[in-house]
Every structure is written in C-alpha cells, then in structure tokens.
Write an enzyme that holds these catalytic residues in place. Structure first.
Site, PDB file in Angstrom:
ATOM      1  CE  LYS A   1       0.933   4.955   8.264  1.00  0.00           C
ATOM      2  NZ  LYS A   1       0.923   4.052   7.132  1.00  0.00           N
TER       3      LYS A   1
ATOM      4  CE1 TYR B   1      -3.693   2.513   0.643  1.00  0.00           C
ATOM      5  CE2 TYR B   1      -2.410   3.253   2.531  1.00  0.00           C
ATOM      6  CZ  TYR B   1      -3.461   3.442   1.656  1.00  0.00           C
ATOM      7  OH  TYR B   1      -4.277   4.533   1.788  1.00  0.00           O
TER       8      TYR B   1
ATOM      9  CG  ASP C   1       5.733   3.647   0.987  1.00  0.00           C
ATOM     10  OD1 ASP C   1       6.024   4.272   2.019  1.00  0.00           O
ATOM     11  OD2 ASP C   1       4.564   3.502   0.573  1.00  0.00           O
TER      12      ASP C   1
HETATM   13  C1  LIG Z   1       0.262   4.597   5.738  1.00  0.00           C
HETATM   14  C2  LIG Z   1       1.055   4.363   4.523  1.00  0.00           C
HETATM   15  C3  LIG Z   1       1.033   5.259   3.437  1.00  0.00           C
HETATM   16  C4  LIG Z   1       0.075   6.413   3.370  1.00  0.00           C
HETATM   17  O1  LIG Z   1       0.318   7.344   4.365  1.00  0.00           O
HETATM   18  P1  LIG Z   1      -0.890   8.332   4.787  1.00  0.00           P
HETATM   19  O2  LIG Z   1      -0.242   9.251   5.752  1.00  0.00           O
HETATM   20  O3  LIG Z   1      -1.943   7.449   5.365  1.00  0.00           O
HETATM   21  O4  LIG Z   1      -1.338   9.023   3.556  1.00  0.00           O
HETATM   22  C5  LIG Z   1       1.896   5.051   2.384  1.00  0.00           C
HETATM   23  N1  LIG Z   1       2.731   4.001   2.386  1.00  0.00           N
HETATM   24  C6  LIG Z   1       2.782   3.111   3.397  1.00  0.00           C
HETATM   25  C7  LIG Z   1       3.762   2.001   3.352  1.00  0.00           C
HETATM   26  C8  LIG Z   1       1.925   3.247   4.485  1.00  0.00           C
HETATM   27  O5  LIG Z   1       1.930   2.338   5.452  1.00  0.00           O
END
Ligand SMILES: *Cc1c(COP(=O)(O)O)cnc(C)c1O
Length: 430
Positions: A267, A144, A239
């Site tokens: 995060k 994701y 990511d």
């Molecule tokens: C949570 C998440 C996102 C998206 O971040 P948001 O702050 O919710 O937009 C993107 N990549 C990864 C791996 C994530 O866990």
C-alpha cells in the site's frame, strides 16, 4: 446524483471482467450499490465518470496517505518513465528505497521488494517455513493477509464482507496447516502456541486489525505475542501492509514498541503504484534465494516507476511532524464523530488508531471478529448510501476502515461531520 456514465461502464465491464471489477469489494454489493467509475483525483477528492466529486475516505484502501496525484509523486513517476519502464536488472532506485525502509522500520535489516501485499505475506510465510522447517501458520480470525491459499481461512476484508467462509479452489491439504484463533484473546493464544509449538512456523498478525473494520490490539496483547513466540522458537510476522508508514514512519511496531522478526509492507510504500515488501532479521532474510534456498522471484519486482513513487512518498512522510499533524487531525475528527453519535442517539462504537478509524453501528465494544460481526450492516449500508449522495466516498463495507489523509482539509472534515450528523439521524429511524 447522476450515475449514467458509471452505469454504462459497469454494464460493459460485467461482460468482460468477473463481477465487473478487478477486486471484489469494489463491486459495492454489501451496501446495495453499483460501483462508481473514477476518472481522476486530486488531494482528498475524487471525480467519477459522471462528473460527481467526492471527499474520499477509501484512499485506494490505504496508499494515498498524502492524497491523490501528489505533485512530487507524479513528477517522480514521469521522470522515471522517460528513462524506461522496466529492465529486469538491478537499478539504483531499488537500493535507495531499500535503504530508506531499513532505516525506517525497526524489524527490517534486509528487505525484498515484490508487487503486492499478497505477494509479501505469501513470501514471508514461505520464508518462515523454510527457516524453521515447520509447516503450521497461526493467524487471527478476521485478519486479512491477501488472497494466497494459506490465508483464506476466516479471513477479513472482502472474504468477510461477502460472507465467504473459506474459498473453493483452496485444497484442504493446505488449509489444514492454517490455525485461525480469536484476535485479542491471550488465553487461546498461549494455549495454542504452547500445545503446537513444534509444528508452528509462524504467527502472522495485523498489529492493528484493519480488515474487519479497525480493531486495535488490547494493551499488552502484542507484547505477550512477542514474548511467547520468542520463547517457543516461532517466527513473528507483522503484516503491516496497512499500518506500515501509516501509524508512524516506523509503522505499528514503532507506534507500539513491539518488534517482530519479519514484517510485510504494501500500500503506502508504493505511493499508489503496485509495490509490496517483506523484510526482517538478517539471519532469516539470508535464507531467501539467491543467498539461501527459499525461492521467491518477480519479473517486475523493484520496478523503476514503482520505486520512484515509493521513494517520493517516503520523502514526504519522513518530514518532521507529518505523523504528529496527521494523527492530531484524525483524533479531533474522531472526537467529533463520537459527539455526533452521542447526540444522535444512534449507538456507534468508534474504534480508532491514528488515522485509521471505523464507526461500528452497535452498542457493544468491538475487539475481535465475533464482536465486529454483530454490528448492524443494514445501518451501515444506509449510512454509506446517504453519505455518497452528499459527496462523501466511504468504504463500501462496515468491515473496512476510513483512512484520513494529510490531504483532508479541516474544512472538508468539518463538512463531513455535518453530513454525518444528518445521516446518523436518518439511520436512527431504521
Ligand atoms: C491489503 C492487504 C493485503 C494484501 O495486499 P494486496 O496489495 O491487496 O495484495 C495484505 N495484508 C493486509 C493487512 C492488507 O490490508
């Protein structure tokens, strides 16, 4: 467990907010519950509107690695707020946090702050396309990367939990540039990249997948990915929105010793306030406006409160032994879970890297999207409800991770292990 106040709030919420929530997994549908409304948190505990107290393993989906309402973060935000909450002009705190990030993360020579992980990945992909002049994006099934159009193809997290294959509203014209391939499959990876290298701008990956449950990279997988992308002129994007400042101070790239070209953060980097970031090689980052012509902007980007929280968070994480202690505590907890699973006779596959872990209710090894999907979600839902009834707040989906934080005390973790044993026994009767 009393839930009158949460139920009433949820009823009101549903009238004015789609599904009553501002992010879909919070609705807890896959575990057959209604969401609890949280009033406050302290350390590893949170309290809901009915006064129930839970030991929290959601950790706001990752950011709260040092626990809720950490005094140093609270005080940093309070002090920043008294000076004004936004100017739309540069502030010193942005420079300070950027210097900390550049010093911490191996790939990052320059960094741009945004407001969410979604913005970070969306911008990094635009940059990779602008830099290479190519359009296709390779991602991995079950990963994701936020909710922007290009990534809603075989995506993880809520998209997976709710069983949505793609998303209406995302034009085919956009999706046709996204190639999604299986995680941990070197053969498919190599074939795809070699066949289409002249179209592929970038490969984006969660270096430890965290949105189909915790799925670690097989030994050598990230290394092969690194060498293929380097050879073929493809930008490699990690990511690290979950793994950044989670597995180690330098993220998964430091933990595994594999350095991407670009890296996305979110995060933890905001200490619980909305911050995302993307950064990497100077040569690529220099293509971002105003130095280059890849456009990306943000009214509240680098917001003073968010920067203050981020700086305070990184100062805590930078302390010697923070990660050694956290990962050691988490490893012991994981070992405890494995023993309990073995004793209870319920097949559970425990996947764990550092303080990220998922117990999949299944007999087989979970190494990609297909194997993750075969886990028993009914068993997870029952386990979730049982643990909740005893004061343990797990992620409301089999396909998410449990986050261990520095604030979890040994006593709390031991209590949770005891409850888990009780719950696994009951799950075995299903
Ligand atoms: C949570 C998440 C996102 C998206 O971040 P948001 O702050 O919710 O937009 C993107 N990549 C990864 C791996 C994530 O866990």
């Amino acid at each position: 467990m009393e839930s009158k106040a949460s139920t009433a709030l949820f009823l009101s919420a549903k009238k004015v907010i789609p599904g009553g929530v501002n992010s879909p997994v919070r609705a807890c549908r896959s575990v057959g519950c209604d969401p609890l409304f949280i009033v406050k948190g302290k350390g590893a505990e949170i309290e809901d509107a009915d006064g129930n107290i839970f030991i929290d393993f959601v950790s706001s989906w990752g950011p709260m690695i040092m626990g809720h309402a950490h005094p140093e973060i609270v005080s940093a935000v309070q002090q920043a707020a008294t000076r004004g909450t936004s100017f739309g002009a540069p502030t010193e705190a942005e420079v300070e946090l950027a210097e900390m990030v550049v010093a911490a993360v191996p790939a990052i020579e320059k960094v741009r702050f945004v407001n969410s992980g979604t913005e970070a990945t969306m911008s990094a992909v635009r940059l990779a396309r602008g830099y290479t002049g190519k359009n296709a994006v390779v991602k991995f099934d079950g990963c994701y990367h936020g909710h922007s159009d290009s990534f809603l193809v075989k995506a993880g997290s809520g998209v997976l939990t709710l069983g949505i294959p793609g998303s209406p509203g995302v034009p085919d014209d956009i999706v046709k540039n996204t190639i999604s391939i299986p995680y941990n499959n070197v053969e498919v990876l190599e074939r795809t990249l070699r066949e289409k290298s002249s179209d592929i701008a970038c490969v984006i990956i969660e270096p430890v997948a965290g949105n189909m449950g915790c799925v670690p990279p097989e030994p050598g997988f990230l290394e092969v990915l690194r060498s293929l992308t380097a050879e073929l002129g493809i930008v490699l994007i990690f990511d690290e929105v979950i793994t950044g400042f989670r597995l180690s101070y330098g993220g998964a790239q430091e933990y595994f010793g594999v350095t991407p070209d670009l890296c996305c953060l979110g995060k933890i980097i905001g200490g619980g306030l909305p911050v995302g970031a993307y950064g990497g090689k100077q040569e690529i980052m220099d293509c971002v406006a105003p130095d280059g012509d890849v456009y990306q902007a943000g009214t509240l980007s680098g917001n003073p409160l968010a920067m203050a929280a981020g700086i305070a968070a990184l100062k805590i994480l930078k302390k010697p032994d923070f990660y050694t202690a956290l990962n050691k505590k988490a490893a012991a907890y994981g070992a405890g879970l494995k023993e309990i699973a073995a004793r209870s006779g319920v097949p559970v596959q425990l996947n764990q890297v550092g303080s990220l872990l998922t117990g999949f209710f299944c007999e087989h090894k979970v190494f990609d999207f297909t194997s993750a999907m075969k886990a028993d979600t009914n068993r997870y839902a029952a386990h979730y409800r049982q643990m909740l009834s005893r004061g343990v707040y797990l992620a409301p989906s089999q396909f998410e991770v449990a986050f261990i934080s520095a604030a979890h005390t040994q006593e709390q973790l031991d209590t949770v292990l005891e409850m888990t044993e009780w719950s696994f026994k009951k799950v075995g009767e299903i």
